[in-house]
Design a protein around this motif. Sequence first.
Motif, PDB file in Angstrom:
ATOM      1  N   MET A 231      -9.298  28.982-113.269  1.00 19.20           N
ATOM      2  CA  MET A 231      -9.486  29.370-111.876  1.00 19.20           C
ATOM      3  C   MET A 231      -8.943  28.338-110.883  1.00 19.20           C
ATOM      4  O   MET A 231      -8.521  28.719-109.785  1.00 19.20           O
ATOM      5  CB  MET A 231     -10.974  29.612-111.596  1.00 19.20           C
ATOM      6  N   VAL A 232      -8.941  27.059-111.233  1.00 21.28           N
ATOM      7  CA  VAL A 232      -8.453  26.052-110.280  1.00 21.28           C
ATOM      8  C   VAL A 232      -7.008  26.332-109.864  1.00 21.28           C
ATOM      9  O   VAL A 232      -6.706  26.424-108.661  1.00 21.28           O
ATOM     10  CB  VAL A 232      -8.629  24.629-110.848  1.00 21.28           C
ATOM     11  N   PRO A 233      -6.057  26.504-110.809  1.00 21.11           N
ATOM     12  CA  PRO A 233      -4.695  26.848-110.367  1.00 21.11           C
ATOM     13  C   PRO A 233      -4.610  28.220-109.701  1.00 21.11           C
ATOM     14  O   PRO A 233      -3.751  28.436-108.836  1.00 21.11           O
ATOM     15  CB  PRO A 233      -3.866  26.802-111.653  1.00 21.11           C
ATOM     16  N   MET A 234      -5.499  29.137-110.074  1.00 15.22           N
ATOM     17  CA  MET A 234      -5.504  30.460-109.444  1.00 15.22           C
ATOM     18  C   MET A 234      -5.763  30.346-107.947  1.00 15.22           C
ATOM     19  O   MET A 234      -5.325  31.192-107.155  1.00 15.22           O
ATOM     20  CB  MET A 234      -6.587  31.339-110.077  1.00 15.22           C
ATOM     21  N   TYR A 235      -6.492  29.308-107.532  1.00 16.78           N
ATOM     22  CA  TYR A 235      -6.778  29.087-106.117  1.00 16.78           C
ATOM     23  C   TYR A 235      -5.756  28.160-105.468  1.00 16.78           C
ATOM     24  O   TYR A 235      -5.380  28.357-104.302  1.00 16.78           O
ATOM     25  CB  TYR A 235      -8.184  28.500-105.947  1.00 16.78           C
ATOM     26  N   LEU A 236      -5.328  27.116-106.183  1.00 13.39           N
ATOM     27  CA  LEU A 236      -4.446  26.117-105.572  1.00 13.39           C
ATOM     28  C   LEU A 236      -3.058  26.674-105.268  1.00 13.39           C
ATOM     29  O   LEU A 236      -2.463  26.349-104.228  1.00 13.39           O
ATOM     30  CB  LEU A 236      -4.341  24.893-106.491  1.00 13.39           C
ATOM     31  N   ILE A 237      -2.516  27.508-106.148  1.00 13.39           N
ATOM     32  CA  ILE A 237      -1.157  28.036-105.933  1.00 13.39           C
ATOM     33  C   ILE A 237      -1.079  28.902-104.677  1.00 13.39           C
ATOM     34  O   ILE A 237      -0.209  28.682-103.810  1.00 13.39           O
ATOM     35  CB  ILE A 237      -0.666  28.797-107.192  1.00 13.39           C
ATOM     36  N   PRO A 238      -1.978  29.895-104.495  1.00 14.44           N
ATOM     37  CA  PRO A 238      -1.946  30.640-103.230  1.00 14.44           C
ATOM     38  C   PRO A 238      -2.259  29.767-102.015  1.00 14.44           C
ATOM     39  O   PRO A 238      -1.769  30.041-100.913  1.00 14.44           O
ATOM     40  CB  PRO A 238      -3.024  31.716-103.414  1.00 14.44           C
ATOM     41  N   ALA A 239      -3.080  28.706-102.211  1.00 10.57           N
ATOM     42  CA  ALA A 239      -3.402  27.809-101.090  1.00 10.57           C
ATOM     43  C   ALA A 239      -2.151  27.095-100.601  1.00 10.57           C
ATOM     44  O   ALA A 239      -1.929  26.955 -99.394  1.00 10.57           O
ATOM     45  CB  ALA A 239      -4.470  26.800-101.509  1.00 10.57           C
TER      46      ALA A 239
END
Length: 455
Positions: A231-239
């Motif tokens: 989930m961490v990259p799932m949030y960081l990439i769109p951020a």
Amino acid sequence: MNSVINFLVKDLLGQASILIAFIALIGLLLQKKSAGKVVEGTFKTLLGFLIMMAGINIIVGTLTFLNTIFTHGFGMKGYITDVAAIAGLASRELGSEVALTLLVIFIVNIIIARLTPFKYIFLTGQALLWMATIGAVIGYKAGLTGLPLILTGGIFGGIMAVVMPALAQPVVRRITDSDDVALGHFCTIGYLLTAAVAKVVGKGSRSTEDLKLPDNFKFLQDTYLSMAVVMVPMYLIPAVAAGPEFIGQYSNGMNYLMYAFMQSIQFVAGVFVLYSGVRLLLNELVPAFRGIAMRLVPDAKPALDCPVMFPYAPNAVIVGFLATTLGSVVGMLVFPMFGLAMILPGLLTNFFAGGTAGVFGNALGGRRGAMIGGFVHGLFITFLPAILVPMLESYGFTGVTFSDSDVISTGLVLGHAFQGNWLFVALFIVFITLIAWFVNGKSPKSHEEKLHETL
């Protein structure tokens, strides 16, 4: 009179936590438990449901943020699957009709369970509300009013409230290794399609829960740690795509990447809370429900919301979520080429329905079934809302569409029936029947069934 009806149907029956606690109370009273046990069981049922909902609310909040930055960061415009928005618009014109339709659905559900072999009591209040909404809207726009409108939506919805758990139950039995609980979530057609695909592609594939890792990566066998890694990259990439200025309106001065990171960890925390609530709820509700089963509806099974499936295959939940999201993104890009509306990925639906689809896919086809079946599920839950859009737009709903596959199917079947397009209705029913037959009619025997035969 209307205020009393609204209180009973919306404020009482419409509150899922109160409804389920009330049902637990009745079950315990029918078993003639002591006053202390009745209070304890009722309170713990209420508490378990509220803890589960608290977890869901945390997840919804973080996924809403993710959906917003995903849409903004990648510049997507299209239709959103927002059933709450449609329900809000419908309630302005049809508030009492929706409430009474909901009441009829519940009554019809109990009558069918009492008189037929389908012993399922649908207890997911918000799902019944969405079903009542689509039934009231489609009937009203077709010219029905008053009692005919309420009975049409209520009877059809009551039938769906029994049939959908019944169709899913053979797979649920395989997942839970018991027959104590059923699935009460109006995304069942999508789950059955996932299971059908998994059955075809997943022969010999090992379960998502049997994953063995090298020593340095064994920490990933912890459900919540592995979830965080995903989930961490799932949030960081769109951020990164959305940028600091856009996220700044949410972060209250915190660094935008740090804020996105914390949102991803809150998502994991929400899942932990959800699982805790599910366990407490089932521990109290299932024994209490037997009281109703013994007296009012012999052998009745409570049909509960989809998160009750998550603890049985937590890895499959994440696989299903990711695969469904990928499928919905592909569907978003491909289906408009064929003249359909662009449906933006709804990450809330992708997590809850996609996660459950992953559990279904894993049950019949292991890892391969969860991945490929989940991808097809993503395409399916993007295609169905797209074909419903023209009908909703003709009724005055613009920019939004329903999300749950069974609710959409109800709208399509009722809408085409009122328009006299019986060929569409017949073909759709045949499609659902064939999927259910393929999944359940030839399924390999469950562990429970094999054990029963051995004994």
